[in-house]
Write a protein that holds these residues in place. Structure first.
Motif, PDB file in Angstrom:
ATOM      1  N   LYS A  27      37.511  44.563  18.870  1.00 21.95           N
ATOM      2  CA  LYS A  27      37.941  43.273  19.398  1.00 21.95           C
ATOM      3  C   LYS A  27      36.993  42.816  20.501  1.00 21.95           C
ATOM      4  O   LYS A  27      36.506  43.622  21.304  1.00 21.95           O
ATOM      5  CB  LYS A  27      39.380  43.352  19.920  1.00 21.95           C
ATOM      6  CG  LYS A  27      40.403  43.566  18.811  1.00 21.95           C
ATOM      7  CD  LYS A  27      41.822  43.324  19.273  1.00 21.95           C
ATOM      8  CE  LYS A  27      42.798  43.425  18.101  1.00 21.95           C
ATOM      9  NZ  LYS A  27      44.195  43.112  18.501  1.00 21.95           N
ATOM     10  N   ILE A  28      36.775  41.511  20.518  1.00 19.34           N
ATOM     11  CA  ILE A  28      35.888  40.900  21.501  1.00 19.34           C
ATOM     12  C   ILE A  28      36.726  39.974  22.365  1.00 19.34           C
ATOM     13  O   ILE A  28      37.483  39.126  21.861  1.00 19.34           O
ATOM     14  CB  ILE A  28      34.747  40.134  20.799  1.00 19.34           C
ATOM     15  CG1 ILE A  28      33.946  41.107  19.920  1.00 19.34           C
ATOM     16  CG2 ILE A  28      33.847  39.448  21.811  1.00 19.34           C
ATOM     17  CD1 ILE A  28      32.950  40.447  19.018  1.00 19.34           C
ATOM     18  N   TRP A  29      36.592  40.145  23.689  1.00 17.99           N
ATOM     19  CA  TRP A  29      37.426  39.420  24.648  1.00 17.99           C
ATOM     20  C   TRP A  29      36.541  38.650  25.620  1.00 17.99           C
ATOM     21  O   TRP A  29      35.505  39.139  26.062  1.00 17.99           O
ATOM     22  CB  TRP A  29      38.291  40.390  25.460  1.00 17.99           C
ATOM     23  CG  TRP A  29      39.007  41.436  24.656  1.00 17.99           C
ATOM     24  CD1 TRP A  29      38.483  42.597  24.177  1.00 17.99           C
ATOM     25  CD2 TRP A  29      40.369  41.413  24.229  1.00 17.99           C
ATOM     26  NE1 TRP A  29      39.430  43.310  23.487  1.00 17.99           N
ATOM     27  CE2 TRP A  29      40.609  42.603  23.500  1.00 17.99           C
ATOM     28  CE3 TRP A  29      41.432  40.508  24.401  1.00 17.99           C
ATOM     29  CZ2 TRP A  29      41.835  42.916  22.944  1.00 17.99           C
ATOM     30  CZ3 TRP A  29      42.654  40.810  23.855  1.00 17.99           C
ATOM     31  CH2 TRP A  29      42.857  41.995  23.133  1.00 17.99           C
ATOM     32  N   SER A  30      36.982  37.444  25.960  1.00 20.61           N
ATOM     33  CA  SER A  30      36.319  36.704  27.031  1.00 20.61           C
ATOM     34  C   SER A  30      37.025  36.997  28.346  1.00 20.61           C
ATOM     35  O   SER A  30      38.232  37.260  28.374  1.00 20.61           O
ATOM     36  CB  SER A  30      36.346  35.201  26.743  1.00 20.61           C
ATOM     37  OG  SER A  30      37.674  34.714  26.766  1.00 20.61           O
ATOM     38  N   ILE A  38      41.863  38.172  30.403  1.00 19.85           N
ATOM     39  CA  ILE A  38      41.109  38.337  29.161  1.00 19.85           C
ATOM     40  C   ILE A  38      41.777  37.550  28.045  1.00 19.85           C
ATOM     41  O   ILE A  38      43.005  37.434  27.976  1.00 19.85           O
ATOM     42  CB  ILE A  38      40.980  39.821  28.775  1.00 19.85           C
ATOM     43  CG1 ILE A  38      42.357  40.456  28.527  1.00 19.85           C
ATOM     44  CG2 ILE A  38      40.210  40.589  29.831  1.00 19.85           C
ATOM     45  CD1 ILE A  38      42.258  41.875  27.995  1.00 19.85           C
ATOM     46  N   ASN A  39      40.931  36.990  27.158  1.00 22.15           N
ATOM     47  CA  ASN A  39      41.399  36.240  25.998  1.00 22.15           C
ATOM     48  C   ASN A  39      40.665  36.744  24.766  1.00 22.15           C
ATOM     49  O   ASN A  39      39.428  36.884  24.784  1.00 22.15           O
ATOM     50  CB  ASN A  39      41.153  34.739  26.168  1.00 22.15           C
ATOM     51  CG  ASN A  39      41.893  34.160  27.354  1.00 22.15           C
ATOM     52  OD1 ASN A  39      43.115  34.190  27.407  1.00 22.15           O
ATOM     53  ND2 ASN A  39      41.137  33.635  28.326  1.00 22.15           N
ATOM     54  N   GLU A  40      41.404  37.006  23.721  1.00 20.95           N
ATOM     55  CA  GLU A  40      40.795  37.522  22.505  1.00 20.95           C
ATOM     56  C   GLU A  40      39.984  36.435  21.812  1.00 20.95           C
ATOM     57  O   GLU A  40      40.476  35.338  21.543  1.00 20.95           O
ATOM     58  CB  GLU A  40      41.869  38.065  21.554  1.00 20.95           C
ATOM     59  CG  GLU A  40      41.287  38.693  20.297  1.00 20.95           C
ATOM     60  CD  GLU A  40      42.351  39.291  19.387  1.00 20.95           C
ATOM     61  OE1 GLU A  40      42.084  39.409  18.180  1.00 20.95           O
ATOM     62  OE2 GLU A  40      43.452  39.633  19.894  1.00 20.95           O
ATOM     63  N   LEU A  41      38.724  36.747  21.528  1.00 21.48           N
ATOM     64  CA  LEU A  41      37.850  35.819  20.820  1.00 21.48           C
ATOM     65  C   LEU A  41      37.770  36.122  19.326  1.00 21.48           C
ATOM     66  O   LEU A  41      37.776  35.223  18.503  1.00 21.48           O
ATOM     67  CB  LEU A  41      36.434  35.873  21.404  1.00 21.48           C
ATOM     68  CG  LEU A  41      36.233  35.371  22.829  1.00 21.48           C
ATOM     69  CD1 LEU A  41      34.790  35.605  23.257  1.00 21.48           C
ATOM     70  CD2 LEU A  41      36.575  33.889  22.914  1.00 21.48           C
ATOM     71  N   LYS A  42      37.673  37.408  18.975  1.00 23.05           N
ATOM     72  CA  LYS A  42      37.427  37.767  17.578  1.00 23.05           C
ATOM     73  C   LYS A  42      37.861  39.194  17.327  1.00 23.05           C
ATOM     74  O   LYS A  42      37.764  40.053  18.206  1.00 23.05           O
ATOM     75  CB  LYS A  42      35.931  37.637  17.258  1.00 23.05           C
ATOM     76  CG  LYS A  42      35.601  37.690  15.792  1.00 23.05           C
ATOM     77  CD  LYS A  42      36.033  36.422  15.059  1.00 23.05           C
ATOM     78  CE  LYS A  42      35.590  36.439  13.602  1.00 23.05           C
ATOM     79  NZ  LYS A  42      36.031  35.240  12.876  1.00 23.05           N
ATOM     80  N   THR A  43      38.336  39.440  16.103  1.00 21.34           N
ATOM     81  CA  THR A  43      38.658  40.789  15.656  1.00 21.34           C
ATOM     82  C   THR A  43      37.766  41.137  14.473  1.00 21.34           C
ATOM     83  O   THR A  43      37.704  40.384  13.491  1.00 21.34           O
ATOM     84  CB  THR A  43      40.133  40.909  15.247  1.00 21.34           C
ATOM     85  OG1 THR A  43      40.963  40.654  16.388  1.00 21.34           O
ATOM     86  CG2 THR A  43      40.436  42.303  14.714  1.00 21.34           C
ATOM     87  N   LEU A  44      37.072  42.252  14.564  1.00 27.01           N
ATOM     88  CA  LEU A  44      36.205  42.728  13.493  1.00 27.01           C
ATOM     89  C   LEU A  44      36.876  43.907  12.809  1.00 27.01           C
ATOM     90  O   LEU A  44      37.180  44.910  13.456  1.00 27.01           O
ATOM     91  CB  LEU A  44      34.843  43.153  14.054  1.00 27.01           C
ATOM     92  CG  LEU A  44      34.130  42.138  14.957  1.00 27.01           C
ATOM     93  CD1 LEU A  44      32.820  42.735  15.480  1.00 27.01           C
ATOM     94  CD2 LEU A  44      33.866  40.837  14.210  1.00 27.01           C
TER      95      LEU A  44
END
Length: 682
Positions: A27-30, A38-44
């Motif tokens: 997971k990628i967080w801003s 933190i806010n989730e940007l993308k899940t791989l």
């Protein structure tokens, strides 16, 4: 978990958190600047196995998993570009440094991979788990530090092994072949969306190769869903000097489709095969083979400490689709690309199979789609057919008919105004080229007729209607609702795409207006390419000419080739009128007079040379095809361009059984090497 700061590209903010979980996701967080929220940007998602290790290298994210795999993610597109089966057990630690990826496993094994994901070394580092690793440079040495649960911290000198492996790869033609085989296996078809992931893998693979060889690399994103441009700079030893020159090599890693539904290929198009001295596979000649030959040439100069200038690579992934987004991408990154003194590309072929060539001119192109549509649905010609109905197909054919006459002359007003007149010297060059070709094979026809054919293909504009389609079923009695034609206009130097585009649209709309029809006309310009005419007497062409003569040596009547061109399950090519590529090669089953005779070339010793033989200079030729980037790069960087054809006319680029002669691949690398070394010293 890791914190990414200042990742390039528009996808990641400066402060970005990347985490891996037991559910197999990354997971990628801003991170909000003021509150730290933190806010989730993308899940791989890469499967169900736990993510145990993460490391970031530019925009590539490596994740190690419970099952021993290492996944490689492109964070510009969030696509999985590679899965490496690294260990038979858990990957517990990863680190990247100086052109290598290191992984440590639950069995205590450390592995070192190149950035092309090839395992270079592996060793037993600890008795049990490898829990952590880090890469650094200490007193000029590359040091890997690892820690295990055996109460041991180990310090490893990895620089000597890496340098030895790298230098071996650089100077070995077998490694060039291995690299070409790997690149061909990536189905980098830019025109089909289902191959988008392969295209990204191809770009990532090339970037890793260039980085392995010591280049500063980047991947320039393009607009929309277009494939990225791979950038690399090999720096000369005195890189900080303002006097250092720069040579730009342009190429492309994308290819045209090779579905082989009719089973015309003798082997799998994406599994490179060697047969009787030829390499078969999609892209071996256009353009993966020449690109890799240029890369390996520079890599050898770097290893030998013989590089005399910076060499910049721009390798795009959309050339086969009109170089979508390339110009905007280059302009956006022009500061990073820097000042360019010369431009070199290798994206074409000899005029026949015998004589090496240098290309100094290309035609331009305007590709257009013309559609006529009715407000009615498809109709039945028996039930509804009437002369009172304005049929879309009739209207389309009527306006297409005004574009040229029965002799092929284009009837667009002022179309020929900018065409350069034929000079006496130019006319003599066409005569000399045609005589040289016919003297080697009288079956090519009359030399004067061949010269006229070459003029028509190279220096005269043309118009082609490629296909006409309709909304109705094929072979039916339907009056189609829409009729569509795709066409192209080939331009010559001094004609411009903007002028021809406007004139084409103007004449079609004027013809359509005269029909007084109720149908609607739509004209779309799909892509364009400016024509290009180089200067044969400039420094880069002089350097190329000398290199071709030195590398290929004498080419004469007394010499016959050592590698015949055999075709795997191919149908013979029928003789055609003089002037076509098929007739100039005559099916390519003869022995080529230009052969490889260096020690590195895997040929048999059937090479006969007269003691009085003199070197033949390459033929300076023009071509009828188009390369969108070449004139743009010349204008953008205010630098002269030159074009080295690497393959033979019988390479069959874009067709079934595309191939490249092995000796041409090796010789092209040697020519590139000499030009990259000698041109800045002229």
């Amino acid at each position: 978990m890791l914190l990414a700061g200042g990742c390039e590209g528009d996808t990641l903010e400066d402060e970005t958190l990347i985490s891996g979980g037991g559910d197999g996701t990354v997971k990628i967080w801003s991170l909000e600047e003021t509150t730290g929220a933190i806010n989730e940007l993308k899940t791989l998602e890469s499967g169900d196995d736990s993510i145990l290790a993460l490391v970031l290298d530019d925009t590539l994210l490596y994740s190690g998993s419970l099952n021993g795999d290492i996944n490689v993610w492109d964070l510009e597109t969030y696509q999985l570009v590679r899965r490496i089966q690294a260990h038979p057990d858990d990957v517990l630690t990863l680190c990247v440094g100086d052109g290598s990826l290191f992984s440590g496993s639950a069995s205590g094994v450390l592995k070192q991979f190149t950035l092309r994901y090839e395992c270079m070394h592996q060793w037993q580092a600890h008795d049990h788990l490898v829990l952590a690793s880090a890469m650094t440079v200490h007193r000029g040495k590359r040091i890997l530090v690892s820690g295990g649960n055996d109460d041991c911290i180990a310090v490893w000198d990895v620089g000597e092994k890496a340098n030895k492996a790298q230098n071996s790869a650089i100077t070995d033609n077998d490694e060039l072949l291995n690299s070409l085989s790997q690149l061909v296996a990536l189905r980098t078809v830019s025109s089909k969306s289902e191959y988008a992931q392969d295209c990204r893998r191809g770009a990532s693979w090339l970037k890793g190769l260039l980085k392995d060889f010591g280049a500063d690399t980047d991947m320039f994103s393009t607009a929309g869903n277009s494939n990225p441009v791979v950038f690399a700079r090999f720096k000369v030893g005195n890189s900080g000097s303002k006097q250092a020159k720069s040579i730009l090599f342009y190429g492309h890693y994308d290819v045209v489709p090779a579905e082989d539904k009719q089973q015309l290929w003798g082997s799998d198009p994406f599994l490179m095969h060697g047969i009787n001295g030829y390499l078969y596979g999609r892209g071996v000649s256009d353009n993966k083979g020449p690109v890799l030959a240029a890369i390996y040439a520079v890599a050898e100069l770097v290893a030998e400490k013989s590089l005399t200038s910076d060499v910049v690579f721009l390798i795009e992934g959309e050339e086969e689709c009109g170089s979508r987004g390339f110009e905007e991408t280059v302009r956006r990154n022009k500061d990073k690309i820097g000042v360019i003194d010369w431009i070199l590309l290798a994206n074409s072929y000899w005029l026949d199979d015998d004589i090496p060539c240098l290309t100094y001119g290309l035609r331009g192109a305007v590709h257009a789609t013309v559609e006529v549509a009715s407000h009615r649905a498809n109709l039945h010609s028996g039930v509804d057919g009437s002369q009172r109905i304005n049929e879309a197909m009739k209207d389309l054919i009527s306006i297409l008919a005004v574009l040229s006459d029965s002799k092929g002359l284009i009837k667009i007003p002022r179309f020929y105004d900018a065409v350069l007149p034929l000079t006496r010297d130019e006319d003599r060059s066409y005569t000399a080229i045609s005589k040289a070709l016919v003297s080697r094979d009288p079956n090519r026809g009359d030399a004067r007729q061949l010269a006229e054919q070459l003029k028509g293909r190279w220096r005269e504009p043309s118009l082609t209607i490629h296909r006409i389609t309709s909304s109705g079923p094929t072979g039916s009695s339907v009056i189609p609702h829409t009729a569509t034609a795709t066409l192209s206009v080939r331009l010559v130097p001094r004609q411009t795409t903007s002028t021809i585009r406007e004139a084409l649209e103007e004449v079609l709309r004027a013809a359509f207006a005269k029909l007084c029809t109720t149908n609607e006309l739509t004209i779309s310009i799909d892509h364009t390419a400016e024509p290009w005419l180089g200067v044969k007497t400039n420094k880069i062409f002089q350097a190329l000419e000398e290199a071709v003569v030195d590398v290929w040596g004498p080419v004469g009547h007394q010499r016959r080739g050592s590698v015949p061109a055999a075709k795997p399950r191919l149908k013979p090519i029928a003789k055609t009128t003089p002037g076509t590529s098929a007739s100039l090669t005559n099916g390519s089953d003869h022995h080529s007079q230009a052969t490889a005779d260096s020690p590195t070339s895997p040929t048999s010793p059937h090479d006969y040379r007269s003691p009085t033989e003199q070197p033949w200079k390459p033929l300076f030729i023009r071509e009828g095809g188009s390369i969108p980037a070449i004139r743009f790069l010349e204008q953008e960087f205010e630098a002269p361009a030159a074009h080295l054809p690497c393959g033979q006319a019988s390479d069959k680029a874009h067709l079934d059984n595309e191939r490249l002669r092995l000796s041409n691949l090796y010789k092209s690398k040697e020519i590139f090497k000499r030009v990259f070394r000698d041109l800045p010293l002229r």
